[in-house]
Write an enzyme that holds these catalytic residues in place. Structure first.
Site, mmCIF file in Angstrom:
data_model
loop_
_atom_site.group_PDB
_atom_site.id
_atom_site.type_symbol
_atom_site.label_atom_id
_atom_site.label_comp_id
_atom_site.label_asym_id
_atom_site.label_seq_id
_atom_site.Cartn_x
_atom_site.Cartn_y
_atom_site.Cartn_z
ATOM 1 C CE LYS A 13 -36.227 63.377 -22.341
ATOM 2 N NZ LYS A 13 -35.432 63.644 -23.935
ATOM 3 N NE ARG A 88 -30.511 64.630 -19.544
ATOM 4 C CZ ARG A 88 -31.953 65.799 -20.194
ATOM 5 N NH1 ARG A 88 -33.018 65.417 -19.279
ATOM 6 N NH2 ARG A 88 -32.167 65.695 -21.096
ATOM 7 N NE ARG A 127 -38.015 71.466 -28.272
ATOM 8 C CZ ARG A 127 -37.630 70.100 -27.796
ATOM 9 N NH1 ARG A 127 -38.022 69.341 -27.271
ATOM 10 N NH2 ARG A 127 -35.876 70.099 -28.056
ATOM 11 N NE ARG A 161 -35.667 73.215 -24.758
ATOM 12 C CZ ARG A 161 -35.216 71.909 -24.220
ATOM 13 N NH1 ARG A 161 -36.490 71.501 -24.618
ATOM 14 N NH2 ARG A 161 -33.807 71.320 -24.287
ATOM 15 N NE ARG A 172 -30.932 69.463 -25.422
ATOM 16 C CZ ARG A 172 -31.040 69.972 -26.500
ATOM 17 N NH1 ARG A 172 -31.559 70.901 -27.385
ATOM 18 N NH2 ARG A 172 -33.161 69.655 -27.223
HETATM 19 P P1 AP5 Z 1 -40.615 66.276 -27.610
HETATM 20 O O1 AP5 Z 1 -41.461 65.982 -26.990
HETATM 21 O O2 AP5 Z 1 -39.628 67.746 -27.020
HETATM 22 O O3 AP5 Z 1 -38.961 65.479 -26.881
HETATM 23 P P2 AP5 Z 1 -38.112 65.897 -25.779
HETATM 24 O O4 AP5 Z 1 -38.097 64.099 -25.409
HETATM 25 O O5 AP5 Z 1 -39.181 65.998 -24.753
HETATM 26 O O6 AP5 Z 1 -36.640 66.433 -26.466
HETATM 27 P P3 AP5 Z 1 -36.106 67.455 -25.789
HETATM 28 O O7 AP5 Z 1 -35.333 68.087 -25.972
HETATM 29 O O8 AP5 Z 1 -37.305 68.563 -24.587
HETATM 30 O O9 AP5 Z 1 -35.175 66.244 -24.614
HETATM 31 P P4 AP5 Z 1 -33.527 67.199 -23.001
HETATM 32 O O10 AP5 Z 1 -33.780 65.953 -22.858
HETATM 33 O O11 AP5 Z 1 -32.721 67.330 -24.560
HETATM 34 O O12 AP5 Z 1 -34.084 67.921 -22.583
HETATM 35 P P5 AP5 Z 1 -34.442 68.563 -21.682
HETATM 36 O O13 AP5 Z 1 -35.716 69.281 -21.541
HETATM 37 O O14 AP5 Z 1 -34.769 67.282 -20.049
HETATM 38 O O15 AP5 Z 1 -40.731 66.228 -28.885
HETATM 39 C C1 AP5 Z 1 -40.043 66.811 -30.143
HETATM 40 C C2 AP5 Z 1 -40.443 67.703 -31.025
HETATM 41 O O16 AP5 Z 1 -40.931 66.802 -31.834
HETATM 42 C C3 AP5 Z 1 -41.438 68.632 -30.288
HETATM 43 O O17 AP5 Z 1 -41.944 69.727 -31.326
HETATM 44 C C4 AP5 Z 1 -42.814 67.735 -30.707
HETATM 45 O O18 AP5 Z 1 -44.174 68.110 -31.491
HETATM 46 C C5 AP5 Z 1 -42.076 66.379 -32.150
HETATM 47 N N1 AP5 Z 1 -42.394 65.270 -31.676
HETATM 48 C C6 AP5 Z 1 -42.671 64.414 -30.417
HETATM 49 N N2 AP5 Z 1 -42.889 63.103 -31.185
HETATM 50 C C7 AP5 Z 1 -42.833 62.783 -32.017
HETATM 51 C C8 AP5 Z 1 -43.537 62.173 -33.159
HETATM 52 N N3 AP5 Z 1 -44.288 60.819 -32.177
HETATM 53 N N4 AP5 Z 1 -43.677 62.841 -33.971
HETATM 54 C C9 AP5 Z 1 -43.280 63.662 -35.153
HETATM 55 N N5 AP5 Z 1 -42.955 64.273 -33.854
HETATM 56 C C10 AP5 Z 1 -42.780 64.282 -32.552
HETATM 57 O O19 AP5 Z 1 -33.279 68.982 -21.332
HETATM 58 C C11 AP5 Z 1 -32.914 70.250 -21.624
HETATM 59 C C12 AP5 Z 1 -31.264 70.540 -21.320
HETATM 60 O O20 AP5 Z 1 -31.609 70.577 -19.193
HETATM 61 C C13 AP5 Z 1 -30.003 69.324 -21.111
HETATM 62 O O21 AP5 Z 1 -29.476 69.551 -21.893
HETATM 63 C C14 AP5 Z 1 -29.280 69.388 -19.368
HETATM 64 O O22 AP5 Z 1 -28.624 70.721 -19.954
HETATM 65 C C15 AP5 Z 1 -30.252 69.924 -18.343
HETATM 66 N N6 AP5 Z 1 -31.255 69.047 -17.877
HETATM 67 C C16 AP5 Z 1 -32.045 68.673 -17.674
HETATM 68 N N7 AP5 Z 1 -32.671 67.028 -17.113
HETATM 69 C C17 AP5 Z 1 -30.999 67.215 -16.219
HETATM 70 C C18 AP5 Z 1 -30.860 66.341 -15.851
HETATM 71 N N8 AP5 Z 1 -31.168 65.644 -14.875
HETATM 72 N N9 AP5 Z 1 -29.679 65.841 -15.421
HETATM 73 C C19 AP5 Z 1 -28.656 67.207 -15.834
HETATM 74 N N10 AP5 Z 1 -29.231 67.435 -16.432
HETATM 75 C C20 AP5 Z 1 -30.254 67.584 -16.709
HETATM 76 MG MG MG Z 2 -38.917 67.547 -23.163
#
Ligand code: AP5
Ligand code: MG
Length: 218
Positions: A13, A88, A127, A161, A172
């Protein structure tokens, strides 16, 4: 244009939102990044979110809805935004609908990124990101061009992270399947959903997302 990127942790994402934001002059709104900034700054929201995020759970709807509501009202979001990690839960989706309606804005597309669980874990474990400008990288799949130097800002400082540890990743993933995946049906029923195979290369997935957006817009 206002978009949502939906998908499990590690689906890409953030990576895709970065590219789309630059290409279409949109603002990337990552609730995860905003919450991590609040934790770092030690604000009241940060203190509440920290414990939940460390365990891999979801921060309360009230908190994230307030953050997004304030943020999309800012002038830089006028041209459009990409929601990365929001909504979410079903209550968050309902709150978003309400705020868009009262701002007379529409949701153009919801892109679901589909990636196998095994690959998600592989992506998360490699990552890292730049401490200065937050550009995202991967040890194998997206290394920096020059080892140890950020492609975007030249910084030599990188970070991993706190919630990317194996045991937290499982929690997660569970939270995603239990609380977030119902949104797939929710947006499908509204005719806004396009599902994209997120297993390909970063470039391929990016091209498929562009095609999916065209599909919904056309
Ligand atoms: P990356 O692009 O970083 O993946 P991502 O989908 O953004 O993954 P996240 O771990 O950030 O998602 P998340 O939803 O768990 O975390 P968030 O920060 O939103 O890609 C991952 C890796 O793969 C990278 O190294 C990249 O280079 C590589 N990659 C990407 N695409 C690739 C491809 N096609 N091929 C190969 N490699 C690739 O949330 C964190 C926490 O915050 C949550 O757990 C929760 O506690 C809280 N939170 C956030 N939003 C909310 C909400 N709306 N409600 C409640 N709690 C929330
Ligand atoms: Mg992310």
């Amino acid at each position: 244009m206002n978009l949502i990127l939906l998908g499990p942790p590690g689906a890409g994402k953030g990576t895709q939102a970065e590219g789309l934001a630059a290409k279409h002059d949109l603002v990337q709104l990552s609730t995860g990044a905003m919450l991590r900034a609040a934790v770092k700054a030690g604000t009241e929201v940060g203190l509440k979110a920290d414990a939940v995020m460390k365990k891999g759970g979801l921060v309360s709807d009230d908190i994230v809805v307030r953050i997004i509501k304030d943020r999309i009202a800012e002038p830089d979001c006028e041209n459009g935004f990409i929601l990365d990690g929001f909504p979410r839960t079903l209550p968050q989706a309902a709150a978003l609908e309400k705020m868009l309606r009262s701002a007379k804005r529409r949701l153009d597309a919801v892109i679901e990124l589909k990636v196998d669980d095994k690959v998600l874990v592989e992506r998360i474990s490699g990552r890292f990101s730049c401490s200065k400008c937050s550009a995202g990288y991967h040890d194998t799949f997206k290394p920096t061009k020059v080892r140890g130097v950020c492609d975007t800002c030249g910084s030599k400082d990188f970070t991993r992270r706190a919630d990317d540890k194996a045991e937290t990743v499982q929690a997660r993933l569970m939270a995603y399947y239990k609380e977030t995946s119902p949104l797939i049906g929710y947006y499908f029923a509204k005719g806004r959903l396009e599902t994209v195979d997120g297993m390909g290369s970063i470039e391929q997935v990016g091209a498929d997302i562009e095609a999916a957006i065209e599909n919904l817009a056309g």
